[in-house]
Structure formats: C-alpha cells, structure tokens
Scaffold this motif. Structure first.
Motif, PDB file in Angstrom:
ATOM      1  N   MET A  54      -2.354  11.652   3.174  1.00  0.00           N
ATOM      2  CA  MET A  54      -1.331  10.357   3.238  1.00  0.00           C
ATOM      3  C   MET A  54      -1.131   9.459   3.010  1.00  0.00           C
ATOM      4  O   MET A  54      -0.745   8.947   2.696  1.00  0.00           O
ATOM      5  N   PRO A  55      -2.627   8.793   3.090  1.00  0.00           N
ATOM      6  CA  PRO A  55      -3.164   7.056   2.966  1.00  0.00           C
ATOM      7  C   PRO A  55      -2.632   7.180   1.835  1.00  0.00           C
ATOM      8  O   PRO A  55      -1.837   6.024   1.344  1.00  0.00           O
ATOM      9  N   LEU A  56      -2.684   7.216   0.687  1.00  0.00           N
ATOM     10  CA  LEU A  56      -2.569   7.794  -0.628  1.00  0.00           C
ATOM     11  C   LEU A  56      -1.378   7.400  -1.268  1.00  0.00           C
ATOM     12  O   LEU A  56      -0.676   6.482  -1.992  1.00  0.00           O
ATOM     13  N   ARG A  57      -0.421   8.329  -0.281  1.00  0.00           N
ATOM     14  CA  ARG A  57       1.227   8.312  -0.476  1.00  0.00           C
ATOM     15  C   ARG A  57       1.468   7.132   0.114  1.00  0.00           C
ATOM     16  O   ARG A  57       2.760   6.161  -0.137  1.00  0.00           O
ATOM     17  N   GLN A  58       1.101   6.497   1.360  1.00  0.00           N
ATOM     18  CA  GLN A  58       1.363   5.734   1.858  1.00  0.00           C
ATOM     19  C   GLN A  58       1.412   4.343   1.410  1.00  0.00           C
ATOM     20  O   GLN A  58       2.386   2.946   1.017  1.00  0.00           O
ATOM     21  N   LEU A  59       0.228   4.350   0.405  1.00  0.00           N
ATOM     22  CA  LEU A  59      -0.522   3.650  -0.416  1.00  0.00           C
ATOM     23  C   LEU A  59       0.675   3.219  -1.358  1.00  0.00           C
ATOM     24  O   LEU A  59       0.796   1.491  -1.618  1.00  0.00           O
ATOM     25  N   ALA A  60       0.679   3.568  -2.005  1.00  0.00           N
ATOM     26  CA  ALA A  60       1.821   3.978  -3.258  1.00  0.00           C
ATOM     27  C   ALA A  60       3.699   3.514  -2.467  1.00  0.00           C
ATOM     28  O   ALA A  60       3.958   3.083  -3.036  1.00  0.00           O
ATOM     29  N   GLN A  61       4.216   4.006  -1.534  1.00  0.00           N
ATOM     30  CA  GLN A  61       5.535   3.337  -1.176  1.00  0.00           C
ATOM     31  C   GLN A  61       5.261   2.019  -0.536  1.00  0.00           C
ATOM     32  O   GLN A  61       5.894   1.179  -0.589  1.00  0.00           O
ATOM     33  N   ARG A  62       3.662   0.972  -0.156  1.00  0.00           N
ATOM     34  CA  ARG A  62       3.438   0.192   0.288  1.00  0.00           C
ATOM     35  C   ARG A  62       3.285  -0.793  -0.642  1.00  0.00           C
ATOM     36  O   ARG A  62       4.697  -1.765  -0.937  1.00  0.00           O
ATOM     37  N   ILE A  63       3.264  -0.018  -2.054  1.00  0.00           N
ATOM     38  CA  ILE A  63       3.535  -1.013  -3.344  1.00  0.00           C
ATOM     39  C   ILE A  63       4.410  -1.714  -4.160  1.00  0.00           C
ATOM     40  O   ILE A  63       4.793  -2.163  -4.086  1.00  0.00           O
ATOM     41  N   ALA A  64       5.203  -0.129  -4.035  1.00  0.00           N
ATOM     42  CA  ALA A  64       6.497   0.276  -4.376  1.00  0.00           C
ATOM     43  C   ALA A  64       8.204  -0.575  -3.467  1.00  0.00           C
ATOM     44  O   ALA A  64       8.573  -1.064  -4.178  1.00  0.00           O
ATOM     45  N   GLN A  65       7.703  -0.459  -1.890  1.00  0.00           N
ATOM     46  CA  GLN A  65       8.796  -1.344  -1.449  1.00  0.00           C
ATOM     47  C   GLN A  65       8.367  -2.731  -1.831  1.00  0.00           C
ATOM     48  O   GLN A  65       9.402  -4.168  -1.393  1.00  0.00           O
ATOM     49  N   ARG A  66       7.040  -3.412  -2.490  1.00  0.00           N
ATOM     50  CA  ARG A  66       6.964  -5.410  -2.472  1.00  0.00           C
ATOM     51  C   ARG A  66       8.137  -5.825  -3.941  1.00  0.00           C
ATOM     52  O   ARG A  66       8.165  -5.030  -4.835  1.00  0.00           O
ATOM     53  N   ARG A  67       9.142  -6.981  -3.516  1.00  0.00           N
ATOM     54  CA  ARG A  67       9.818  -7.730  -4.360  1.00  0.00           C
ATOM     55  C   ARG A  67       8.774  -7.980  -5.552  1.00  0.00           C
ATOM     56  O   ARG A  67       7.558  -8.486  -5.327  1.00  0.00           O
ATOM     57  N   ALA A  68       9.623  -7.514  -6.912  1.00  0.00           N
ATOM     58  CA  ALA A  68       9.069  -8.679  -8.461  1.00  0.00           C
ATOM     59  C   ALA A  68       9.039 -10.002  -7.870  1.00  0.00           C
ATOM     60  O   ALA A  68       9.846 -10.954  -7.350  1.00  0.00           O
ATOM     61  N   GLY A  69       7.976 -10.002  -8.421  1.00  0.00           N
ATOM     62  CA  GLY A  69       6.767 -11.344  -8.516  1.00  0.00           C
ATOM     63  C   GLY A  69       6.033 -11.735  -6.599  1.00  0.00           C
ATOM     64  O   GLY A  69       5.508 -13.254  -7.249  1.00  0.00           O
ATOM     65  N   ASP A  70       6.301 -10.853  -6.375  1.00  0.00           N
ATOM     66  CA  ASP A  70       4.951 -11.180  -5.095  1.00  0.00           C
ATOM     67  C   ASP A  70       3.279 -10.857  -5.057  1.00  0.00           C
ATOM     68  O   ASP A  70       3.338  -9.711  -5.387  1.00  0.00           O
ATOM     69  N   LEU A  71       2.810 -12.009  -5.224  1.00  0.00           N
ATOM     70  CA  LEU A  71       1.873 -11.871  -6.202  1.00  0.00           C
ATOM     71  C   LEU A  71       0.329 -12.151  -4.293  1.00  0.00           C
ATOM     72  O   LEU A  71      -0.735 -11.827  -4.909  1.00  0.00           O
ATOM     73  N   LEU A 109      -2.408  -7.719  -0.776  1.00  0.00           N
ATOM     74  CA  LEU A 109      -1.904  -5.935  -0.352  1.00  0.00           C
ATOM     75  C   LEU A 109      -2.511  -5.742   1.081  1.00  0.00           C
ATOM     76  O   LEU A 109      -3.554  -5.394   1.126  1.00  0.00           O
ATOM     77  N   GLN A 110      -1.998  -5.706   2.103  1.00  0.00           N
ATOM     78  CA  GLN A 110      -1.898  -5.314   3.869  1.00  0.00           C
ATOM     79  C   GLN A 110      -2.619  -3.932   3.982  1.00  0.00           C
ATOM     80  O   GLN A 110      -1.175  -3.473   3.797  1.00  0.00           O
ATOM     81  N   VAL A 111      -2.515  -3.732   4.316  1.00  0.00           N
ATOM     82  CA  VAL A 111      -2.847  -2.411   4.734  1.00  0.00           C
ATOM     83  C   VAL A 111      -3.058  -1.958   6.108  1.00  0.00           C
ATOM     84  O   VAL A 111      -4.138  -2.655   6.669  1.00  0.00           O
ATOM     85  N   ASP A 112      -2.458  -1.168   6.593  1.00  0.00           N
ATOM     86  CA  ASP A 112      -3.605  -0.573   8.166  1.00  0.00           C
ATOM     87  C   ASP A 112      -4.582  -0.222   8.384  1.00  0.00           C
ATOM     88  O   ASP A 112      -4.785  -0.496   9.806  1.00  0.00           O
ATOM     89  N   ARG A 113      -4.711   0.761   7.437  1.00  0.00           N
ATOM     90  CA  ARG A 113      -6.725   1.299   8.064  1.00  0.00           C
ATOM     91  C   ARG A 113      -6.822   2.051   6.261  1.00  0.00           C
ATOM     92  O   ARG A 113      -5.722   2.069   5.733  1.00  0.00           O
ATOM     93  N   SER A 114      -8.217   1.186   6.814  1.00  0.00           N
ATOM     94  CA  SER A 114      -8.883   1.287   5.283  1.00  0.00           C
ATOM     95  C   SER A 114     -10.000   2.330   5.198  1.00  0.00           C
ATOM     96  O   SER A 114     -10.624   3.277   6.217  1.00  0.00           O
ATOM     97  N   TYR A 115      -9.302   3.574   4.229  1.00  0.00           N
ATOM     98  CA  TYR A 115     -10.775   4.128   4.198  1.00  0.00           C
ATOM     99  C   TYR A 115     -11.929   4.250   2.278  1.00  0.00           C
ATOM    100  O   TYR A 115     -11.358   3.291   1.722  1.00  0.00           O
ATOM    101  N   ALA A 116     -12.216   5.358   2.741  1.00  0.00           N
ATOM    102  CA  ALA A 116     -13.180   5.364   1.497  1.00  0.00           C
ATOM    103  C   ALA A 116     -12.716   5.289   0.029  1.00  0.00           C
ATOM    104  O   ALA A 116     -13.002   4.450  -0.774  1.00  0.00           O
ATOM    105  N   GLU A 117     -12.061   6.111   0.298  1.00  0.00           N
ATOM    106  CA  GLU A 117     -11.154   6.287  -0.481  1.00  0.00           C
ATOM    107  C   GLU A 117     -10.671   5.282  -1.218  1.00  0.00           C
ATOM    108  O   GLU A 117     -10.353   4.847  -2.602  1.00  0.00           O
ATOM    109  N   THR A 118      -9.680   4.783  -0.174  1.00  0.00           N
ATOM    110  CA  THR A 118      -8.357   3.608  -0.819  1.00  0.00           C
ATOM    111  C   THR A 118      -9.158   2.528  -1.295  1.00  0.00           C
ATOM    112  O   THR A 118      -8.077   1.179  -1.562  1.00  0.00           O
TER     113      THR A 118
END
Length: 446
Positions: free
Chosen positions: A175-192, A195-204
């Motif tokens: 689920m954290p990977l899917r949430q990460l993908a959703q957060r990236i997809a919601q970013r506006r074009a040109g937004d550099l 990336l901030q995440v609510d909770r960090s995991y060893a894999e993400t």
C-alpha cells in the motif's frame, strides 16, 4: 506493445504467486509426511498401544455373554475416536480375537480377522476367564493412499487460510508504494519541490531519495539554463545594438570616409556577434554532454593535433603581432574524443592570444609526465591573473577586471567543462619568464 505498457506486470501478483507456489508444494509434502508417520509408527509405540487397547477390550468383554460383541464394538469405537483413527483411517485399527481361557473357540473378534502368523499379544482378563489376542493391522505401502486421501482434505483448509492471509498481507504491505505513486501522479507539471511522504519505509525510502535527488538535479539544470539564457541575452544585446547603430550610420552618412569607418566597425561587430554565437552554441553542447552519452573515443596523436590547431590560430596571432611557438614531441598517442579535445585546445590558445598584448609571446607545449599523465600547456607573458580571480575566470561570462579585450567570457568555462568530460582537469600556473599565466590540461594516458 501498447497492451503491455497499459497492463504492466504486478509485483504484488508476483509475490503472491511465489508464496502460493511454496504453499502448494508444502501442502502435499506435509500431508505425505504426516501419513507416513501414522502408517510407519515405531515398534515400541505400537506395542504399548496394542497392550492398552487389549486391556480395555478384554475388560469390556467381561460379563454376560449376551451383548458381548456389542460391548466390544462400542469400546473399539471409543478407542478409535480417542486415538483419532476415525480421522486418518480406521483401516489401521488393530485386529483381535476373544476366546475363553478354557477353550480355543472364538467368542468374539474384530471386523477384520486376525491374520495367521501376524505378530500379536495375548492378554488375560482380570478374572482370568477370558483371553484376548490382539495384533497390529498390517501397514503395507498400499495402505498409504487411503490415509493420504483423508489427510490432504484436513490440511487443505489450513493452507487456504494461509493463502488468504498472504494475499491480504501483500496487498497491505504494498500500500505505501501505491500511495507514493498517487502522490507523484497528483503533482503539477513543473513542480520540482522535494517529495514529502507521511511515513518512510526501508523499501520506499531509496525511491523517494532517488526521486528527490533527480528533482534537485533537474531544478539545478533549469536554473542553469535560465541563467545561461539571461546571460546570453545580456551579452548579445550590446554587440547587436552596436551593429544596428553602425548599420544606421552606414545608410545615413554621406561622407565616404565615415562610411568606410562605419562599414569596418559593422564588420567587426558582426564578427564579434558571430564569435559569441559560436561560443554560446559550444557552451550549450558542453553542458548537454553531462546529460547524454559521450561519443566513442579513438586513438589520437596529441602532438599532431596540437600542431594542427596551432596552425589554424596562427593568423590570429600574426594579426595581433604575437609570437606563437610550439614545443611537442614528434608523436604522443592518447585515447580520447577528438571534438572535445579540439574545443579545449582552441579555447586555451584563443584566450591566450586575445589577452596577450601586441608584441607578446604565447607558447604551447606537450609532454608526458610520470604515472601516465599527459600535460598540454598554453602559457603567455601577458598581464596574468590575480590569485583571487583564478577560479572566477572559469565562470561563464566572467572577464578579468581592467582588461580591454572584448571577449565573450566563455572560452575558459567551455575548456574546463570539456576537460572534465574527457576525465581531465585544468590547472592555472605562472606564465612565461615570470609574467602572464599558463593553463595546463592534465589527462590520463589510459
């Protein structure tokens, strides 16, 4: 190809498939092991079990002869349920025969008779009136299949539960990977922004760190390009304004002498704009090399290449009354990229010639140093560079204070960028006879 891109392979299904395969292999293997343990019990356990069964059965047979077989069957069924033989195969229950202590005739027996010659135990009732002969059921390999057929369904439910738990745990774990993908997809074009995440995991965490590093490099690249375009526009504005003024004067001035002067100034302005554009394009290509694959290297003769580039710039040196000399061996092999090396040599020679006063000297030299290092040096006896400015001269559009030469300020920046792409470096040192400056390109022979 479009279908493959639309439905890429799933990591979740891949993990579930591998774990499901492990369960699928473990299910029959474990069932077979349990069945084998039941079929081939050790002799000590078998003898003790037979003795316990026999004592209980012979005591149940005491009493009136009427109903004796029923009492024996009821006791046997109770023993079967207590030992779980009703679950894993009643055909493995022992065989027995009951007779009177005074005669050989059978008074009662199990559903399947005791085989002749079968190992058995002979037990007496507590009153000494009855004898029970009991033996273990034969356990050949052919009896394994019935037992296995009953064990497999018993364990199937356990493995189905495990499979369901694996499916749920994998989906929840990814689920954290899917949430990460959703957060990236919601970013506006040109937004550099990072990336901030609510909770960090060893894999993400490595993915987020790599993505933020990429965004930072892209932001720096865009800032560099914006600054480059702003500086280029600023540098082009002045010579283009001068060209426009000289062209206007050439069209409006009636005096032939003034028209010739205007035409000469116009030609010089056009040459300056042309030189600046060439340098800007070269600088753009040099910066693009950091993001693209470099051309393949080739075996070069550095001495011949240096003589060739010096010959091309000799007319510029003569027009400025500058003595251009060359010191190099007959041959010096090196593996590298020709176009990038041309750019470094041309900019170092052009920079030395332009900033050396008339009547001065510029010397290009080539030599092989220890540890496989090659040194290509361009030295002059001009005004030199103050120590505080030696790093600044490698910045784009920077010019030494007090210099009357109207250069582009890009030559040394291009030379350093190209040198780095060749795996080398440029060092600044003293010039000829204690005056001026020298720029040395240091390369590894390999």
């Amino acid at each position: 190809m479009t279908q493959a891109l639309r439905h890429p392979p799933s990591l979740g299904r891949r993990m579930i498939a591998w774990q499901g395969l492990a369960l699928l292999l473990a299910w029959p293997a474990l069932s077979l092991l349990v069945s084998l343990q039941q079929v081939y019990m050790d002799s000590a356990s078998t003898e003790q079990q037979l003795r316990d069964w026999g004592l209980l059965l012979v005591e149940a047979a005491r009493g009136p002869a009427e109903g004796r077989q029923g009492r024996l069957d009821a006791a046997e069924q109770a023993l079967i349920r207590a030992s779980s033989l009703d679950l894993i195969g009643e055909q493995l229950r022992p065989r027995y025969q009951l007779r009177s202590a005074e005669g050989p005739d059978a008074l009662a027996q199990s559903a399947e008779p005791l085989a002749a010659g079968q190992p058995s135990l002979l037990l007496d009732s507590s009153d000494g009136l009855l004898q029970l002969q009991i033996g273990a059921a034969p356990r050949p390999v052919e009896r394994l299949l019935p037992v296995l057929g009953q064990v497999l369904p018993m364990q199937l439910g356990v493995f189905l539960w495990h499979g369901l738990w694996i499916w749920l745990s994998v989906r929840w774990g990814l689920m954290p990977l899917r949430q990460l993908a959703q957060r990236i997809a919601q970013r506006r074009a040109g937004d550099l922004t990072p990336l901030q995440v609510d909770r960090s995991y060893a894999e993400t965490a490595p993915v987020v760190q790599a993505l933020n590093a990429l965004l930072q490099r892209e932001s720096q690249r865009l800032d560099t390009e914006r600054n480059f375009l702003a500086d280029a526009a600023h540098e082009l504005r002045t010579p283009l304004a001068a060209v426009s003024a000289q062209a206007h004067l050439l069209l409006q001035e009636p005096d032939p002498e003034a028209r010739r002067d205007a035409a000469t100034a116009l030609r010089q302005g056009i040459e300056r704009v042309s030189h600046l554009l060439v340098q800007l394009l070269t600088m753009a290509r040099a910066e693009a090399r950091d993001r693209t694959a470099h051309p393949e290297s080739q075996l070069l003769d550095l001495a011949e290449l240096l003589r060739e580039r010096a010959a091309l710039l000799a007319p510029l040196a003569r027009s400025r009354r500058i003595e251009l000399s060359l010191q190099a061996p007959e041959q010096l092999a090196w593996q590298g990229e020709r176009a990038a090396l041309h750019s470094v040599i041309d900019n170092l020679l052009d920079n030395a010639i332009r900033y050396t006063p008339p009547g001065g000297c510029v010397e290009a030299s080539l030599q092989s140093r220890a540890h496989g290092e090659l040194c290509l040096s361009v030295a002059d006896d001009g005004p030199g560079i103050a120590p505080a400015e030696r790093e600044l001269v490698f910045e784009r559009f920077y010019r030494v204070a007090g210099s009357s030469e109207t250069g582009t300020g890009l030559g040394l920046a291009i030379a350093r960028r190209m040198a780095e792409s060749l795996g080398g470096r440029i060092e600044i040192g003293p010039g000829l006879q204690g005056r001026g400056a020298s720029f040395s390109l240091l390369l590894r022979r390999a």
